[in-house]
Motif scaffolding. Structure first.
Motif, PDB file in Angstrom:
ATOM      1  N   LEU A   1       0.907  -1.020   0.132  1.00 12.78           N
ATOM      2  CA  LEU A   1      -0.228   0.300  -0.261  1.00 12.78           C
ATOM      3  C   LEU A   1       0.493   1.091  -0.265  1.00 12.78           C
ATOM      4  CD1 LEU A   1      -3.037  -0.828   2.199  1.00 12.78           C
ATOM      5  CD2 LEU A   1      -3.324  -0.254   0.429  1.00 12.78           C
ATOM      6  N   ARG A   2       1.879   0.867   0.646  1.00 14.42           N
ATOM      7  CA  ARG A   2       2.738   2.402   0.848  1.00 14.42           C
ATOM      8  C   ARG A   2       3.138   2.806  -1.152  1.00 14.42           C
ATOM      9  NH1 ARG A   2       6.684  -0.123   4.991  1.00 14.42           N
ATOM     10  NH2 ARG A   2       5.853   0.319   7.055  1.00 14.42           N
ATOM     11  N   PRO A   3       2.973   2.592  -1.810  1.00 13.05           N
ATOM     12  CA  PRO A   3       3.588   3.130  -3.397  1.00 13.05           C
ATOM     13  C   PRO A   3       2.340   4.220  -3.472  1.00 13.05           C
ATOM     14  CG  PRO A   3       4.080   0.481  -3.025  1.00 13.05           C
ATOM     15  CD  PRO A   3       4.513   0.848  -1.772  1.00 13.05           C
ATOM     16  N   VAL A   4       1.231   3.022  -3.461  1.00 11.29           N
ATOM     17  CA  VAL A   4       0.040   3.295  -3.890  1.00 11.29           C
ATOM     18  C   VAL A   4      -0.521   4.694  -2.635  1.00 11.29           C
ATOM     19  CG1 VAL A   4      -2.736   2.366  -4.064  1.00 11.29           C
ATOM     20  CG2 VAL A   4      -0.397   0.625  -3.933  1.00 11.29           C
ATOM     21  N   PHE A   5       0.024   4.873  -1.803  1.00  9.94           N
ATOM     22  CA  PHE A   5      -0.775   5.656  -1.252  1.00  9.94           C
ATOM     23  C   PHE A   5       0.510   7.051  -1.656  1.00  9.94           C
ATOM     24  CE2 PHE A   5      -2.932   4.155   1.916  1.00  9.94           C
ATOM     25  CZ  PHE A   5      -3.978   4.830   2.322  1.00  9.94           C
ATOM     26  N   GLY A   6       2.238   6.939  -1.893  1.00 14.59           N
ATOM     27  CA  GLY A   6       2.792   7.573  -1.646  1.00 14.59           C
ATOM     28  C   GLY A   6       3.632   8.062  -0.608  1.00 14.59           C
ATOM     29  N   THR A   7       3.848   7.069   0.408  1.00 19.74           N
ATOM     30  CA  THR A   7       4.368   7.291   1.918  1.00 19.74           C
ATOM     31  C   THR A   7       5.539   6.027   1.960  1.00 19.74           C
ATOM     32  OG1 THR A   7       3.625   7.697   3.695  1.00 19.74           O
ATOM     33  CG2 THR A   7       2.702   6.729   2.366  1.00 19.74           C
ATOM     34  N   ASP A   8       6.388   6.762   2.703  1.00 22.51           N
ATOM     35  CA  ASP A   8       7.450   5.924   3.446  1.00 22.51           C
ATOM     36  C   ASP A   8       6.782   5.677   4.778  1.00 22.51           C
ATOM     37  OD1 ASP A   8       9.116   5.430   1.685  1.00 22.51           O
ATOM     38  OD2 ASP A   8      10.143   7.238   2.549  1.00 22.51           O
ATOM     39  N   GLY A   9       5.533   6.073   5.723  1.00 22.92           N
ATOM     40  CA  GLY A   9       4.407   6.028   6.732  1.00 22.92           C
ATOM     41  C   GLY A   9       3.937   4.688   6.642  1.00 22.92           C
ATOM     42  N   PRO A  10       3.615   4.334   8.225  1.00 23.39           N
ATOM     43  CA  PRO A  10       2.669   3.343   8.577  1.00 23.39           C
ATOM     44  C   PRO A  10       1.098   3.504   7.675  1.00 23.39           C
ATOM     45  CG  PRO A  10       3.088   4.684  10.051  1.00 23.39           C
ATOM     46  CD  PRO A  10       3.797   5.323   9.175  1.00 23.39           C
ATOM     47  N   ILE A  11       0.067   2.122   7.515  1.00 23.39           N
ATOM     48  CA  ILE A  11      -0.667   2.773   6.847  1.00 23.39           C
ATOM     49  C   ILE A  11      -1.683   1.752   7.861  1.00 23.39           C
ATOM     50  CG2 ILE A  11      -2.105   1.740   4.867  1.00 23.39           C
ATOM     51  CD1 ILE A  11       0.626   3.908   3.707  1.00 23.39           C
ATOM     52  N   LEU A  12      -2.699   2.344   8.824  1.00 28.50           N
ATOM     53  CA  LEU A  12      -3.276   2.133   9.545  1.00 28.50           C
ATOM     54  C   LEU A  12      -4.567   1.426   8.743  1.00 28.50           C
ATOM     55  CD1 LEU A  12      -3.917   4.768  11.317  1.00 28.50           C
ATOM     56  CD2 LEU A  12      -2.255   3.853  11.499  1.00 28.50           C
ATOM     57  N   VAL A  13      -5.321   0.086   9.189  1.00 29.01           N
ATOM     58  CA  VAL A  13      -6.369  -0.446   8.430  1.00 29.01           C
ATOM     59  C   VAL A  13      -7.060  -0.610   9.603  1.00 29.01           C
ATOM     60  CG1 VAL A  13      -6.722  -2.809   7.072  1.00 29.01           C
ATOM     61  CG2 VAL A  13      -4.160  -1.808   7.216  1.00 29.01           C
ATOM     62  N   PHE A  14      -8.546  -0.405   9.505  1.00 28.15           N
ATOM     63  CA  PHE A  14      -9.449  -0.740   9.684  1.00 28.15           C
ATOM     64  C   PHE A  14     -10.632  -1.243   9.118  1.00 28.15           C
ATOM     65  CE2 PHE A  14      -7.800   3.854  10.713  1.00 28.15           C
ATOM     66  CZ  PHE A  14      -7.898   3.613  12.593  1.00 28.15           C
ATOM     67  N   ALA A  15     -11.047  -2.178   9.782  1.00 26.59           N
ATOM     68  CA  ALA A  15     -12.248  -2.966   9.504  1.00 26.59           C
ATOM     69  C   ALA A  15     -13.861  -2.071   9.291  1.00 26.59           C
ATOM     70  CB  ALA A  15     -12.853  -4.649  10.090  1.00 26.59           C
ATOM     71  N   SER A  16     -13.550  -1.530   8.318  1.00 28.35           N
ATOM     72  CA  SER A  16     -14.993  -0.713   8.480  1.00 28.35           C
ATOM     73  C   SER A  16     -14.964  -0.069   6.657  1.00 28.35           C
ATOM     74  CB  SER A  16     -14.879   1.571   9.273  1.00 28.35           C
ATOM     75  OG  SER A  16     -13.584   1.679   7.978  1.00 28.35           O
ATOM     76  N   SER A  17     -15.887   0.531   6.273  1.00 30.58           N
ATOM     77  CA  SER A  17     -16.503   1.331   5.598  1.00 30.58           C
ATOM     78  C   SER A  17     -15.828   2.153   5.323  1.00 30.58           C
ATOM     79  CB  SER A  17     -18.094   1.436   5.197  1.00 30.58           C
ATOM     80  OG  SER A  17     -18.419   2.583   5.856  1.00 30.58           O
ATOM     81  N   GLY A  18     -15.827   3.377   3.814  1.00 29.30           N
ATOM     82  CA  GLY A  18     -14.906   3.849   3.347  1.00 29.30           C
ATOM     83  C   GLY A  18     -15.325   5.394   4.781  1.00 29.30           C
ATOM     84  N   THR A  19     -17.035   5.570   4.826  1.00 28.20           N
ATOM     85  CA  THR A  19     -17.003   6.404   5.359  1.00 28.20           C
ATOM     86  C   THR A  19     -16.840   6.361   7.061  1.00 28.20           C
ATOM     87  OG1 THR A  19     -19.448   6.396   4.534  1.00 28.20           O
ATOM     88  CG2 THR A  19     -19.277   7.293   6.663  1.00 28.20           C
TER      89      THR A  19
END
Length: 388
Positions: A46-64
């Motif tokens: 996911l990091r290259p898709v976001f364009g970041t070197d930082g952590p990606i937080l993953v939640f069980a949720s809708s986009g809202t």
């Protein structure tokens, strides 16, 4: 014999066979090395898709859910935000901010318009007291088929104390995002659109400026607490993630990201642009008009105004019932006025041709006349680079 129904909607979108295969596997436990490998793989992909070197937080949720989490973690009671809205989902972000007690300064636009960076700049320059702590922006507004210029808005907040918070729920994976390079502070996205996975996951990445804001935030949160999830990723918390995750969805998302990496992100973005051009060409050949200015028309979804006398609701029903192609109608003030054809995620040329063919036959069926085959031929020419 009926074929598999083709979803050409803004989301959820069709799923690749590799993703479906993963979802048929037996469940694994989330406190095992197998799951840790899945989580690590998600971070890496996911990091290259976001364009970041930082952590990606993953939640069980809708986009809202991801949208609400951003508001709850980045701001404090009574702070003001500039909500730059161009459609239904921009309006939703403003309502969430109001629900958390923020002062929302509404910078709304007519449906079909892109966000005006000049108006936003003037609003920020007029805030001499610095009350505005953040700018809320939708990257791709699926309700109107408009894409906003995130990079131009990032220039307004970069080097200031203000945060740029971007809803990329539909855009991430279909439109380029370089949050680190552009100076975007918070980007959140969903699994069920351009990222080619089922609904149920949201992803968030933050700049260091945004992480500082989370430490000051006094808005209530428990499950949505960014700090807990970051500590899990960095190892400061024993359990990662802190709560039971959507295990199978995360495995499916990793499989989808593997496909995107194999295709190459530049190729993924080019494919979305090519399909968008084909849809627009096919629809215009049938007498439809692209709802927004084509210069800001989305590569994720195309919003169309039908010819005079043709009702979008009749076309949508005919395409779905008669040809097993599902497209979407308008939302809110656009209900009954437009139809929207999605072409993101696991979508390719054959899908667009099938959708335009269904649109063509449905239009003919409700009495609209044109040269038979005009839409499919125009779409095919665009797909073939104008060579046929």
């Amino acid at each position: 014999m009926r074929k598999e129904k083709l979803l050409m909607t803004p989301g959820p979108t069709m799923l690749p066979p590799e993703v479906l295969s993963v979802m048929g596997r037996q469940i694994i436990h989330h406190r095992t090395e197998d799951f840790t490998s899945t989580l690590d793989g998600l971070q890496e992909s996911l990091r290259p898709v976001f364009g970041t070197d930082g952590p990606i937080l993953v939640f069980a949720s809708s986009g809202t859910g991801g949208m609400e989490a951003a508001i709850a973690n980045l701001f404090s009671r009574g702070e003001a935000v500039l909500n730059v809205s161009v459609g239904a989902f921009g309006e939703r972000m403003g309502r969430i901010a109001e629900a958390f007690g923020l002062e929302v300064i509404d910078l709304s636009h007519e449906y079909g318009e892109a966000a005006d960076v000049g108006r936003a700049k003037a609003a920020l320059e007029g805030d001499a007291a610095g009350r505005i702590k953040g700018v809320l922006l939708t990257h791709n507004e699926t309700s109107t088929g408009v894409t906003n210029d995130v990079r131009a808005f990032a220039a307004l907040t970069e080097g200031t104390a203000r945060l740029l918070v971007v809803d990329a729920i539909s855009a991430l994976g279909g439109l380029e995002m370089r949050m680190g390079e552009w100076g975007v502070d918070c980007v959140f996205a969903g699994s069920q659109k351009s990222l080619m996975a089922p609904p149920g996951l949201s992803f968030t990445a933050l700049s260091e400026k945004a992480w500082e804001a989370t430490r000051r935030s006094d808005l209530p949160k428990f499950y949505w607490d960014y700090g807990k999830y970051r500590k899990g990723i960095t190892g400061e918390l024993a359990e990662n993630p802190p709560y039971t995750p959507a295990i199978t969805l995360m495995m499916a998302q990793r499989a989808a990201l593997d496909l995107m990496r194999a295709e190459g992100l530049a190729n993924v973005y080019a494919r979305h642009a090519r399909l968008a051009k084909a849809v627009r060409a096919g629809a215009k050949a049938l007498g439809f008009a692209v709802f927004p200015d084509e210069r800001v028309s989305s590569d994720i979804i195309t919003a169309l105004t039908p010819p005079e006398g043709v009702k979008p609701t009749e076309l949508i029903k005919a395409m779905n019932d008669g040809y097993d192609v599902m497209v979407a109608g308008g939302q809110g003030k656009l209900k009954g006025k437009i139809l929207r054809i999605g072409h993101c995620g696991y979508s390719e040329a054959d899908d667009v041709l099938r959708a335009i063919s269904a649109l063509e036959r449905a239009s003919w069926g409700v009495g609209h006349r044109f040269g038979p085959g005009a839409g499919v031929a125009a779409a095919q020419r665009e797909i073939m680079g104008g060579s046929a």
